[in-house]
Design an enzyme around this catalytic site. Structure first.
Site, PDB file in Angstrom:
ATOM      1  N   MET A   2      47.034  33.140  47.645  1.00  0.00           N
ATOM      2  CA  MET A   2      46.557  34.102  48.675  1.00  0.00           C
ATOM      3  C   MET A   2      45.106  34.401  48.612  1.00  0.00           C
ATOM      4  O   MET A   2      44.577  34.509  49.686  1.00  0.00           O
ATOM      5  CB  MET A   2      47.367  35.553  48.082  1.00  0.00           C
ATOM      6  CG  MET A   2      47.217  36.574  49.355  1.00  0.00           C
ATOM      7  SD  MET A   2      48.046  36.052  50.824  1.00  0.00           S
ATOM      8  CE  MET A   2      49.606  36.409  50.467  1.00  0.00           C
ATOM      9  N   ASP A  15      38.091  34.971  39.373  1.00  0.00           N
ATOM     10  CA  ASP A  15      39.203  35.073  38.642  1.00  0.00           C
ATOM     11  C   ASP A  15      38.939  35.092  36.995  1.00  0.00           C
ATOM     12  O   ASP A  15      37.927  35.090  36.602  1.00  0.00           O
ATOM     13  CB  ASP A  15      40.295  33.724  39.054  1.00  0.00           C
ATOM     14  CG  ASP A  15      41.661  33.825  38.806  1.00  0.00           C
ATOM     15  OD1 ASP A  15      42.204  34.352  37.551  1.00  0.00           O
ATOM     16  OD2 ASP A  15      42.477  33.586  39.931  1.00  0.00           O
ATOM     17  N   VAL A  27      45.407  40.180  43.200  1.00  0.00           N
ATOM     18  CA  VAL A  27      45.713  39.748  41.972  1.00  0.00           C
ATOM     19  C   VAL A  27      47.380  39.990  41.962  1.00  0.00           C
ATOM     20  O   VAL A  27      47.910  40.555  43.179  1.00  0.00           O
ATOM     21  CB  VAL A  27      45.241  40.511  40.841  1.00  0.00           C
ATOM     22  CG1 VAL A  27      43.775  40.048  40.895  1.00  0.00           C
ATOM     23  CG2 VAL A  27      45.311  41.975  40.985  1.00  0.00           C
ATOM     24  N   GLU A  49      51.046  41.680  41.527  1.00  0.00           N
ATOM     25  CA  GLU A  49      51.642  43.020  41.674  1.00  0.00           C
ATOM     26  C   GLU A  49      51.786  43.762  40.492  1.00  0.00           C
ATOM     27  O   GLU A  49      52.932  44.110  40.354  1.00  0.00           O
ATOM     28  CB  GLU A  49      52.721  42.795  42.734  1.00  0.00           C
ATOM     29  CG  GLU A  49      52.727  42.012  44.190  1.00  0.00           C
ATOM     30  CD  GLU A  49      51.925  43.207  45.116  1.00  0.00           C
ATOM     31  OE1 GLU A  49      52.584  43.755  45.654  1.00  0.00           O
ATOM     32  OE2 GLU A  49      50.836  43.257  45.230  1.00  0.00           O
ATOM     33  N   LYS A  55      45.804  45.721  38.711  1.00  0.00           N
ATOM     34  CA  LYS A  55      45.063  46.028  39.918  1.00  0.00           C
ATOM     35  C   LYS A  55      44.010  47.110  39.539  1.00  0.00           C
ATOM     36  O   LYS A  55      42.824  46.910  39.911  1.00  0.00           O
ATOM     37  CB  LYS A  55      46.059  46.460  41.116  1.00  0.00           C
ATOM     38  CG  LYS A  55      46.599  45.604  41.661  1.00  0.00           C
ATOM     39  CD  LYS A  55      47.546  45.865  42.701  1.00  0.00           C
ATOM     40  CE  LYS A  55      48.692  44.697  43.271  1.00  0.00           C
ATOM     41  NZ  LYS A  55      47.937  43.830  44.107  1.00  0.00           N
ATOM     42  N   SER A  62      51.493  43.897  48.796  1.00  0.00           N
ATOM     43  CA  SER A  62      52.487  43.722  49.971  1.00  0.00           C
ATOM     44  C   SER A  62      53.523  44.791  49.558  1.00  0.00           C
ATOM     45  O   SER A  62      54.368  45.040  50.590  1.00  0.00           O
ATOM     46  CB  SER A  62      53.022  42.319  49.831  1.00  0.00           C
ATOM     47  OG  SER A  62      53.910  41.985  48.602  1.00  0.00           O
ATOM     48  N   HIS A 107      46.840  43.635  54.028  1.00  0.00           N
ATOM     49  CA  HIS A 107      48.024  42.922  53.446  1.00  0.00           C
ATOM     50  C   HIS A 107      48.024  41.354  54.383  1.00  0.00           C
ATOM     51  O   HIS A 107      48.445  41.575  55.607  1.00  0.00           O
ATOM     52  CB  HIS A 107      49.238  43.441  53.946  1.00  0.00           C
ATOM     53  CG  HIS A 107      50.576  42.550  53.527  1.00  0.00           C
ATOM     54  ND1 HIS A 107      51.771  43.097  54.138  1.00  0.00           N
ATOM     55  CD2 HIS A 107      50.875  41.593  52.711  1.00  0.00           C
ATOM     56  CE1 HIS A 107      52.647  42.121  53.577  1.00  0.00           C
ATOM     57  NE2 HIS A 107      52.104  41.374  52.877  1.00  0.00           N
TER      58      HIS A 107
END
Length: 712
Positions: free
Chosen positions: A326, A345, A402, A404, A409, A431, A452
């Protein structure tokens, strides 16, 4: 609108330049003027030849859909179409050579008008496209395209262009035989004049004619009755049905126009086309597709939801946290838009892998002749893979992508905000997790928003913009500016669990799982999904997203909501598949088996764990449930204020999870039934299958008042 100059040589130059528009279109005014000018040029003895061109960068973009949608009177529409047909037939049969000089794109009605000329020359414009894309909006060409194109290049070559709406580059249109010549930009009018001068010098007995008006004309590649063409038409008919399940009238009507029209003379064929065109325009499918895919999507792309009074944000540098698929996709789209991208990252190798995703996309494009090595190198140079958060300094916005996980987060949020400037926006690509909750970890919640994206980002054009409880109007406006800069389509929703797209999409999947638990045959479930118009059946789709993810989201929701939690029957099915270790395609086993060699196939063991009922339901009943469960949830989203416009509901559904375009979207589906009829449907389904179909109060109020989502 259309200026006319008669040159000393006797060439009448008709140049399109519609005032107040960026593109020329065929509408009431321009068609009236075109027909009048054709009559005048044909009758004027001083005119020896006709050159039609455009003063704008493109020739004609097509028909004006507002004009087309302005009446439901079949007789009025039929006469409009036939008047244009008569004018174009006069143009090509007036005894004077007609050349079309095309500086840019000629699409839809624009190409149909060009096909009425005897000679077509286009500029070698890399952005120019030529085609008849009407089918993508649920329509068919109504300006002679179904008759002239197959008569020009042959039925077998024309069918893919008519049925798929392909848009060709100039070189490909030349190769196909649609264009006669392609010249350097700016030279198309002189090339047209040179051809006209030669044609004007020809003897009367050798006057130029369209191929189909020449005595003894035969359709290139064979007539309709020839075995090869018969086979091609039958194959096309089968392919159309396989792709559409009969849900879209336009492609079937196009085939009928070609088949019926080309066994007659062209004038009869044009009348046949006009009849099918009017029938298609007035179909509910075309009306729904035009409204959502043209008008509503146009409004969304023009940022209709953008708060007023906020200066436009110009972006130069973007940060992306998380270089998985993503995040890597978001980085690619930003770099493609010309922005500098910092891709972060935890490990340098992971960040580098994220950049390599863009390189792989560019290599695939190069293999198809798209782009240059220099353009690819420049795009890659705009992406900086790193583990260093300090490089986020100067970013206008940071997009977190990153896993869920709230703790993760919150951690990356803190590290990014420590570096960002005071005006920078922080966006989460979550999402499912509520934005307002994630914003609690932010030092500036007014500048925290949800963006999103959908996977794969390079192919999925939608961005769901989620407004948290403390998100400012300025942050929303500036975030919409970014979506527009990326060349993507935004919808705006208010914060809630699952937001809009994930919430309503899940109902489709879970309803399919519920059917499995009821004993419905797996193949019947997935075929019902396809018959409903969805791109993939619910079981196959569950394998794509994974039962494990569905189970994790359900478990987290259960923990978060406690006593307020309300599950669906499908959740138990997903949990059982996780217990069995059949989590989906990524594991090589789910509802389907995925052998290394060969096609996927339904897992035979499903019958053991989910026994089939002796009596199977009618597929139409399953189709009804799969669509209604999505539509009623969309109504709930409107009632709760998650959605504020039907536009965003329907655009988001079609672009976000592939809700059937011919239905126009879930709220268009309700409007097509009428609130009272849809209410009755929901009450019946709720009595048979449970509270998930229970009609919301908003639907009851609409049924009582007679209001619709798009009307009164």
């Amino acid at each position: 609108m259309i200026s006319v100059t008669v040159e000393a040589s006797g060439i009448a130059v008709l140049s399109w330049d519609m005032a107040g528009r960026s593109q020329n279109v065929l509408n009431a005014e321009s068609c009236q003027m075109l027909c009048d000018l054709i009559d005048e040029a044909a009758a004027d003895g001083a005119v020896k030849g006709i050159l039609m061109t455009s003063a704008k960068r493109d020739f004609i973009a097509g028909g004006d859909l507002e004009w087309l949608s302005a009446t439901d009177d079949a007789a009025v529409l039929f006469e409009r179409v036939m008047r244009l047909h008569r004018a174009l037939r006069k143009l090509e049969n007036c005894g004077k050579p007609v050349a079309m000089a095309l500086p840019g794109s000629a699409l839809g009605g624009g190409l149909e008008l060009a096909l009425a000329g005897h000679y077509r020359v286009a500029a070698d414009n890399p952005k120019a496209r030529f085609g008849l894309p009407e089918v993508t909006l649920g329509l068919l060409p109504g300006g002679g395209g179904t008759q002239r194109l197959p008569r020009l290049i042959g039925i077998q070559k024309a069918l893919p262009l008519l049925l798929e709406g392909k848009r060709l580059k100039a070189a490909d249109a030349l190769k196909a035989g649609i264009l006669h010549a392609v010249v350097a930009p700016g030279g198309e009018q002189e090339a047209a004049r040179a051809w006209l001068h030669d044609a004007m010098l020809a003897a009367p007995s050798e006057r130029v004619q369209q191929p189909w008006d020449v005595k003894g004309y035969k359709v290139p590649g064979g007539a309709v009755a020839s075995p090869a063409v018969q086979q091609a038409i039958m194959a096309a008919n089968a392919l159309v049905h396989a792709r559409t399940w009969g849900n879209y009238p336009a492609p079937h009507n196009i085939l009928s126009c070609v088949y019926e029209g080309l066994i007659t003379d062209i004038d009869t064929g044009l009348m046949t086309e006009a009849r099918y065109f009017v029938q298609t325009v007035l179909s509910p499918e075309a009306k729904a597709m035009i409204r959502t895919l043209f008008f509503s999507m146009g409004e969304a792309n023009k940022l209709a939801a953008r708060p007023a009074g906020v200066p436009q944000q110009k972006y130069t540098k973007v940060g992306v946290l998380g270089a998985g698929m993503m995040g890597a996709g978001i980085a690619y789209k930003a770099a493609q838009a010309g922005l500098q991208v910092v891709l972060i990252d935890r490990a340098q190798a992971d960040a580098d892998k994220g950049k390599a995703y863009s390189q792989a996309l560019l290599e695939k494009q190069a293999a198809h002749g798209q782009g240059t090595p220099e353009q690819a190198a420049a795009l890659l140079a705009r992406i900086t893979p790193t583990t260093d958060y300090a490089q986020l300094a100067g970013c206008d916005i940071v997009i977190e992508a990153v896993f869920e996980d709230r703790a993760l987060k919150a951690a990356v949020n803190a590290r990014a905000e420590a570096v960002l400037g005071a005006d920078a926006i922080y966006a989460s690509n979550t999402s499912t997790l509520p934005i307002s909750g994630l914003a609690e970890a932010s030092a500036r919640p007014a500048q925290f928003i949800g963006l999103h994206f959908f996977s794969p980002v390079d192919k999925m054009p939608l961005v769901e913009v989620i407004v948290g409880k403390q998100t400012s109007a300025a942050t929303l406006a500036r975030s919409l500016d970014l979506v527009q800069a990326l060349g993507m389509t935004p919808i705006v929703v208010n914060d809630a669990r699952g937001f809009y797209t994930s919430r309503v999409f899940s109902t489709y999947v879970l309803e399919g799982l519920a059917m499995l638990a009821e004993g419905v045959a797996p193949a019947l479930i997935d075929n019902a999904g396809l018959q409903a118009g969805m791109p993939v059946g619910p079981l196959a789709l569950t394998d794509e997203v994974s039962s494990e993810l569905i189970h994790k989201i359900d478990r987290q929701t259960r923990l978060d909501l406690g006593a307020a939690y309300q599950g669906r029957p499908g959740h138990a099915v997903a949990a059982r598949m996780v217990e069995l270790g059949r989590i989906g395609k990524k594991a090589g086993q789910g509802y389907y088996d995925y052998p290394e060699a060969g096609k996927k196939r339904l897992w035979p063991g499903l019958a053991e764990h989910f026994p089939r009922a002796a009596a199977q339901p009618d597929p139409a009943q399953l189709v009804e449930r799969l669509i209604a469960v999505q539509a009623v949830e969309a109504v709930r989203c409107m009632e709760e204020g998650v959605l504020t416009t039907a536009r965003d509901a329907d655009v988001g559904a079609i672009l976000g999870w592939g809700f059937p375009a011919f239905r126009g979207g879930p709220l268009s589906e309700v409007d097509r039934d009428g609130a009272a009829a849809f209410l009755a449907r929901c009450e019946r389904l709720a009595a048979s299958h449970g509270e998930r179909f229970a009609p919301p109060a908003l639907l009851r109020a609409m049924a009582q008042s007679g209001k619709t989502f798009y009307g009164a």
